[in-house]
Design an enzyme around this catalytic site. Structure first.
Site, PDB file in Angstrom:
ATOM      1  CD  GLU A 435      -2.915   0.865  -0.216  1.00 15.60           C
ATOM      2  OE1 GLU A 435      -3.342  -0.327  -0.468  1.00 15.60           O
ATOM      3  OE2 GLU A 435      -3.015   1.808  -0.560  1.00 15.60           O
TER       4      GLU A 435
HETATM    5  C1  LIG Z   1       2.082  -9.711   0.457  1.00 16.05           C
HETATM    6  C2  LIG Z   1       2.007  -8.488  -0.654  1.00 16.05           C
HETATM    7  C3  LIG Z   1       0.740  -8.211  -0.968  1.00 16.05           C
HETATM    8  C4  LIG Z   1       0.451  -7.359  -1.768  1.00 16.05           C
HETATM    9  N1  LIG Z   1      -0.813  -6.980  -2.149  1.00 16.05           N
HETATM   10  C5  LIG Z   1      -1.086  -6.264  -3.433  1.00 16.05           C
HETATM   11  C6  LIG Z   1      -2.409  -6.084  -3.947  1.00 16.05           C
HETATM   12  O1  LIG Z   1      -3.341  -6.780  -3.348  1.00 16.05           O
HETATM   13  N2  LIG Z   1      -2.632  -5.420  -5.103  1.00 16.05           N
HETATM   14  C7  LIG Z   1      -1.640  -4.998  -5.772  1.00 16.05           C
HETATM   15  O2  LIG Z   1      -1.699  -3.966  -6.795  1.00 16.05           O
HETATM   16  N3  LIG Z   1      -0.429  -4.791  -5.050  1.00 16.05           N
HETATM   17  C8  LIG Z   1      -0.030  -5.530  -4.038  1.00 16.05           C
HETATM   18  N4  LIG Z   1       1.305  -5.627  -3.505  1.00 16.05           N
HETATM   19  C9  LIG Z   1       2.376  -4.727  -4.012  1.00 16.05           C
HETATM   20  C10 LIG Z   1       2.836  -3.737  -3.230  1.00 16.05           C
HETATM   21  O3  LIG Z   1       1.925  -2.863  -3.150  1.00 16.05           O
HETATM   22  C11 LIG Z   1       4.278  -3.449  -3.813  1.00 16.05           C
HETATM   23  O4  LIG Z   1       5.262  -4.485  -3.551  1.00 16.05           O
HETATM   24  C12 LIG Z   1       4.810  -2.161  -3.138  1.00 16.05           C
HETATM   25  O5  LIG Z   1       4.007  -1.088  -3.734  1.00 16.05           O
HETATM   26  C13 LIG Z   1       6.145  -1.780  -3.834  1.00 16.05           C
HETATM   27  O6  LIG Z   1       6.436  -1.841  -5.030  1.00 16.05           O
HETATM   28  P1  LIG Z   1       7.655  -2.960  -5.367  1.00 16.05           P
HETATM   29  O7  LIG Z   1       7.556  -4.350  -4.718  1.00 16.05           O
HETATM   30  O8  LIG Z   1       7.708  -3.009  -6.907  1.00 16.05           O
HETATM   31  O9  LIG Z   1       8.952  -2.343  -4.910  1.00 16.05           O
HETATM   32  P2  LIG Z   1       9.763  -1.315  -5.581  1.00 16.05           P
HETATM   33  O10 LIG Z   1       8.972  -0.109  -6.153  1.00 16.05           O
HETATM   34  O11 LIG Z   1      10.800  -1.628  -6.609  1.00 16.05           O
HETATM   35  O12 LIG Z   1      10.713  -0.492  -4.459  1.00 16.05           O
HETATM   36  C14 LIG Z   1      11.912  -1.093  -3.877  1.00 16.05           C
HETATM   37  C15 LIG Z   1      12.494   0.184  -2.916  1.00 16.05           C
HETATM   38  O13 LIG Z   1      12.819   1.377  -3.569  1.00 16.05           O
HETATM   39  C16 LIG Z   1      12.005   2.382  -3.033  1.00 16.05           C
HETATM   40  N5  LIG Z   1      11.663   3.173  -4.063  1.00 16.05           N
HETATM   41  C17 LIG Z   1      11.023   2.874  -4.985  1.00 16.05           C
HETATM   42  N6  LIG Z   1      10.785   4.148  -6.002  1.00 16.05           N
HETATM   43  C18 LIG Z   1      11.187   5.015  -5.083  1.00 16.05           C
HETATM   44  C19 LIG Z   1      11.201   6.515  -5.278  1.00 16.05           C
HETATM   45  N7  LIG Z   1      10.851   7.151  -6.280  1.00 16.05           N
HETATM   46  N8  LIG Z   1      11.751   7.212  -4.297  1.00 16.05           N
HETATM   47  C20 LIG Z   1      12.019   6.729  -3.141  1.00 16.05           C
HETATM   48  N9  LIG Z   1      12.218   5.154  -2.876  1.00 16.05           N
HETATM   49  C21 LIG Z   1      11.714   4.582  -3.876  1.00 16.05           C
HETATM   50  C22 LIG Z   1      10.894   1.730  -2.061  1.00 16.05           C
HETATM   51  O14 LIG Z   1      10.571   2.356  -0.979  1.00 16.05           O
HETATM   52  C23 LIG Z   1      11.512   0.318  -1.698  1.00 16.05           C
HETATM   53  O15 LIG Z   1      12.175   0.726  -0.574  1.00 16.05           O
HETATM   54  C24 LIG Z   1       1.519  -6.632  -2.472  1.00 16.05           C
HETATM   55  C25 LIG Z   1       2.947  -6.858  -2.203  1.00 16.05           C
HETATM   56  C26 LIG Z   1       3.114  -7.786  -1.014  1.00 16.05           C
HETATM   57  C27 LIG Z   1       4.476  -8.304  -0.971  1.00 16.05           C
END
Ligand SMILES: Cc1cc2nc3c(=O)[nH]c(=O)nc-3n(C[C@H](O)[C@H](O)[C@H](O)COP(=O)(O)OP(=O)(O)OC[C@H]3O[C@@H](n4cnc5c(N)ncnc54)[C@H](O)[C@@H]3O)c2cc1C
Length: 589
Positions: A435
C-alpha cells in the site's frame, strides 16, 4: 499460546475520550451513543476472539495452494468468512441504498482492529473487498453499482485490487496491462503480481478492480483507466455465470501472512478478459487516489492490531515464566518483575496506546472529511491528508519494533515457531512495504502534503497542539506537557528546514522525508498520550487501577519514547548536507 482478547475498553476510551467522536454528531442522521457502540464492538470482539483468532496459527502453518487453476485457502477460512459476511460486518459503513448499514467508518475501523489482530491473513480479504467497494461506490456508473455493490456489501462476492505489475510497483506510471474496446465492454490483457486474495473459494464471485491502459492513452499516470473484471461474468439476472478469461498463475511463498494467497494473475490469455470501465477513461489513478486515505489508514490499523496481539502474548508469558529472583531475593520471580522486562513491555504498551489514539483520531477526521460540509470539510480533508502517511508509515514502523520485542520477552522460546509469537513479527513485516512503501509515505508527507501548501496545514496542526497543551491544567501531567512542548519547538524548526530543502532541491529534499515522518509520529503520539492522561484522570467511571495504568503508559512514553524525536530532529538539522554527499561517495569503496 495465549488467547487474543479484543481490547474493548481501550478502544472505547480512545474513541470517546481521545478521538472525540461527538465531533461527528451534527453530521449524522442517527446518533451513535456509547451504548450502541459498546453493543456493536462487544459482538465484533466475540467474532474476532472466537471465530477468527482460532484459525490464525493453523492458517500460518497450512497456507494456501493452487489446485487445477484454483486457489484453495487454509482450513476453516471459508466458514469464518461466511460467519463474518452473515454477521453483516462488511456492509457496516456501506451505503444503505445498496444494503449497507450506513454507520460512520470509524466503527468499521474499531471492528477491524479486532479482526486484524485475530488473523491478519484473514482480515486482508474483507479489507481488499472494502477497497473495491469504495472504488465502485465513488466512481462507477449507477448500473455497475446496482449490479455489484449489494452482493459485495453482503459479503457474497469478494473484491481485489490489481495495481502492481512486474515493472510497475511504486511507480504505477509504468503500468502496461492493456484494455481494448469490444462493443459495450473492454478486453483486458496483461499480468498482475502480488494480488492479495486474487483467488479463493470463500465467495461466489471475485470482483477484480484492475488498472490498465486504453489504446492511444497518454504516457504515464494520466493514461491509466480502472476496470471491473469479475471472475464469473454475470448473466441477465445478475448472477455469476460464464468463467471470465482471468486465471491465477501461482501463489507466492512468503515470509509471513501465509494464509493470505498473494497471487500472480493473468488476464486475457485467450480472447481477453471482459472488463467494465469504472469512471472516466484515463482517470484510473485519480480514482485510486480518492480511496488511498482509507486503504493506507487501514494498513496503519494493521500495525496497531498486530502490535496489540503480540503485546498481549508477551504480557501473558512474562506473568507466567519464572526466572531469577525477586528484588528482595526471597523467591523465584516471574520475569515481569525484572525491570528490563518491564521496560520492554512498557515500550510496547505505551507506543500501542499512542498508536491507537492516532488511528482513531485520524479515522474520525477521515469521517468528517466525508460527512461534514463547508469549512469543516475543507479542514478535515487537509488534516486527513497529513495524518494518513503518518498513520501508515510511523505506526507500521512501530509494529516492527513491538512484534520483535514480543519475541525478546519470550527469550529462546520466542524464536521457536510453536510458541506462535514469531508469526506476528513475520506477518507484520509486510506492513511497511505494501500500500505504498514507508519511503513513499514519507515522500508523500514532505512532498505532496508539506511542500504543496508551503507547510500551512502542518503549521496549523502544530499551533493546535500548542494551544491544547497550553490549555491543559491537571498538575500531574505538567512535566509531560513540558516535555512535549520542547519537541514541538523542534518539530516547528524541522518543518521549516524541510520546506527550505524541498524548495532548493525537491529531489534531494526527500532525503529528509523519513526522519520527518518519524519525528511527527512521535510528537503526535505524545500529544495524544497527554490528552489521554488528562481524560483518564478526569474520567468518572474509570477505576483507580486503570487511571494508574494510563499514568504509567504516558509517563513512560514521555520519558523513554519521546526523546527519540530529538534524534530525528537532529538528523533533519544536520542531514541536509549529507544527503547530497551520500549520492556521490557512499558506495565507492
Ligand atoms: C504480500 C504482498 C501483498 C500485496 N498485495 C497487493 C495487492 O493486493 N494489489 C496490488 O496491486 N499490489 C499488491 N502488492 C504490491 C505492493 O503494493 C508493492 O510491492 C509495493 O508497492 C512496492 O512495490 P515494489 O515491490 O515494486 O518495490 P519497488 O517499487 O521496486 O521499491 C523498492 C524500494 O525502492 C524504494 N523506492 C521505489 N521508488 C522510489 C522513489 N521514487 N523514491 C524513493 N524510494 C523509492 C521503495 O521504497 C522500496 O524500498 C503486494 C505486495 C506484497 C509483497
Amino acid at each position: 499460546m495465549s488467547e487474543y482478547q479484543y481490547p474493548i475498553n481501550d478502544i472505547l476510551f480512545s474513541l470517546l475520550c481521545v478521538a472525540h467522536i461527538e465531533r461527528l454528531t451534527p453530521y449524522l442522521e442517527d446518533e451513535v451513543d456509547s451504548d450502541l457502540l459498546d453493543a456493536i464492538l462487544g459482538e465484533a470482539g466475540k467474532l474476532s476472539e472466537q471465530v477468527i483468532a482460532p484459525i490464525n496459527a493453523s492458517g500460518d502453518k497450512d497456507g494456501s495452494r493452487v489446485e487445477q487453476g484454483e486457489v484453495i485457502e487454509a482450513k476453516g477460512f471459508k466458514e469464518a468468512f461466511k460467519a463474518y459476511s452473515e454477521g453483516g460486518w462488511i456492509g457496516l459503513s456501506g451505503d444503505p441504498k445498496y444494503g449497507g448499514q450506513g454507520l460512520p467508518s470509524y466503527i468499521a475501523t474499531a471492528v477491524n482492529e479486532g479482526v486484524q489482530a485475530a488473523n491478519l491473513s484473514f482480515s486482508l480479504c474483507p479489507l481488499l473487498s472494502l477497497g473495491a467497494i469504495e472504488a465502485i461506490s465513488l466512481h462507477a456508473s449507477d448500473e455497475l453499482k446496482n449490479l455489484y455493490l449489494p452482493k459485495m456489501l453482503a459479503g457474497e462476492w469478494a473484491g481485489t485490487m490489481n495495481l502492481t505489475e512486474p515493472a510497475a510497483g511504486s511507480d504505477l506510471a509504468a503500468i502496461s496491462c492493456k484494455a481494448t474496446p469490444d462493443g459495450d465492454v473492454f478486453r483486458i490483457k496483461g499480468q498482475k503480481i502480488f494480488i492479495t486474495w486474487g483467488d479463493h473459494q470463500m465467495s461466489d464471485n471475485i470482483i477484480h478492480l484492475v488498472l490498465a491502459r486504453l489504446p492511444n492513452a497518454p504516457e504515464g499516470v494520466k493514461g491509466i483507466s480502472l476496470f471491473i473484471v469479475p471472475k464469473f461474468i454475470l448473466n441477465e439476472q445478475g448472477e455469476p455465470n460464464e468463467r471470465n478469461d482471468v486465471q491465477v498463475v501461482s501463489v507466492e511463498h512468503k515470509m509471513g501472512i501465509h494464509a493470505s494467497p498473494t497471487c500472480v494473475m493473468s488476464f486475457g490469455d485467450k480472447k481477453g478478459a471482459v472488463g467494465y470501465l469504472v469512471g472516466q477513461e484515463n482517470e484510473g489513478i485519480k480514482a485510486m487516489f480518492t480511496m488511498m486515505n482509507n486503504a493506507r489508514q487501514g494498513v496503519g490499523l494493521q500495525g496497531l492490531a498486530i502490535s496489540e496481539r503480540a503485546y498481549q502474548q508477551a504480557l501473558d508469558y512474562a506473568k507466567e515464566r519464572k526466572q531469577g529472583f525477586n528484588a528482595s531475593r526471597t523467591e523465584r520471580a516471574a520475569i515481569i518483575e525484572h525491570p528490563d522486562v518491564l521496560r520492554m513491555l512498557m515500550t510496547m504498551k505505551s507506543q500501542i496506546d499512542a498508536m491507537r489514539s492516532l488511528v482513531y483520531v485520524a479515522a474520525v477526521e477521515n469521517d468528517l472529511s466525508h460527512l461534514s460540509t463547508g469549512d469543516q470539510q475543507k479542514q478535515s480533508i487537509a488534516r486527513t491528508a497529513l495524518y494518513t502517511p503518518i498513520v501508515k508509515g510511523w505506526i507500521t514502523e512501530q509494529a516492527q519494533e513491538i512484534t520483535s520485542l514480543a519475541i525478546q520477552v519470550h527469550g529462546g522460546m520466542g524464536f521457536i515457531e510453536e510458541t506462535g509469537v514469531a508469526q506476528h513479527a513475520r506477518d507484520a513485516r509486510i506492513l511497511p512495504i505494501y500500500e505504498g512503501t514507508n519511503g513513499i509515505q514519507a515522500i508523500d508527507l514532505i512532498g505532496r502534503k508539506l511542500h504543496s501548501d508551503n507547510g500551512a496545514e502542518m503549521m496549523e496542526l502544530l499551533s493546535e497542539i500548542e494551544a491544547e497543551l497550553n490549555s491543559m491544567v491537571p498538575p500531574h501531567t505538567n512535566e509531560n506537557i513540558a516535555k512535549v512542548k520542547v519537541v514541538l519547538e523542534q518539530a516547528k524548526k524541522s518543518t521549516q528546514t524541510c520546506l527550505l530543502s524541498m524548495k532548493s532541491d525537491s529531489v534531494l529534499g526527500t532525503g529528509l522525508a523519513y526522519d520527518y515522518m518519524m519525528l511527527m509520529g512521535y510528537l503526535i503520539g505524545a500529544w495524544l498520550q497527554v490528552r489521554a492522561q488528562g481524560a483518564s484522570s478526569n474520567h468518572h467511571d474509570m477505576s483507580d487501577d486503570a487511571k494508574m495504568s494510563w499514568d504509567c503508559s504516558v509517563d513512560f512514553y514521555c520519558d523513554h519514547i519521546l526523546p527519540r524525536a530529538f534524534g530525528y530532529a537532529s538528523a533533519i538539522q544536520f542531514g541536509q548536507t549529507t544527503v547530497d554527499r551520500l549520492n556521490k561517495n557512499a558506495f565507492n569503496r
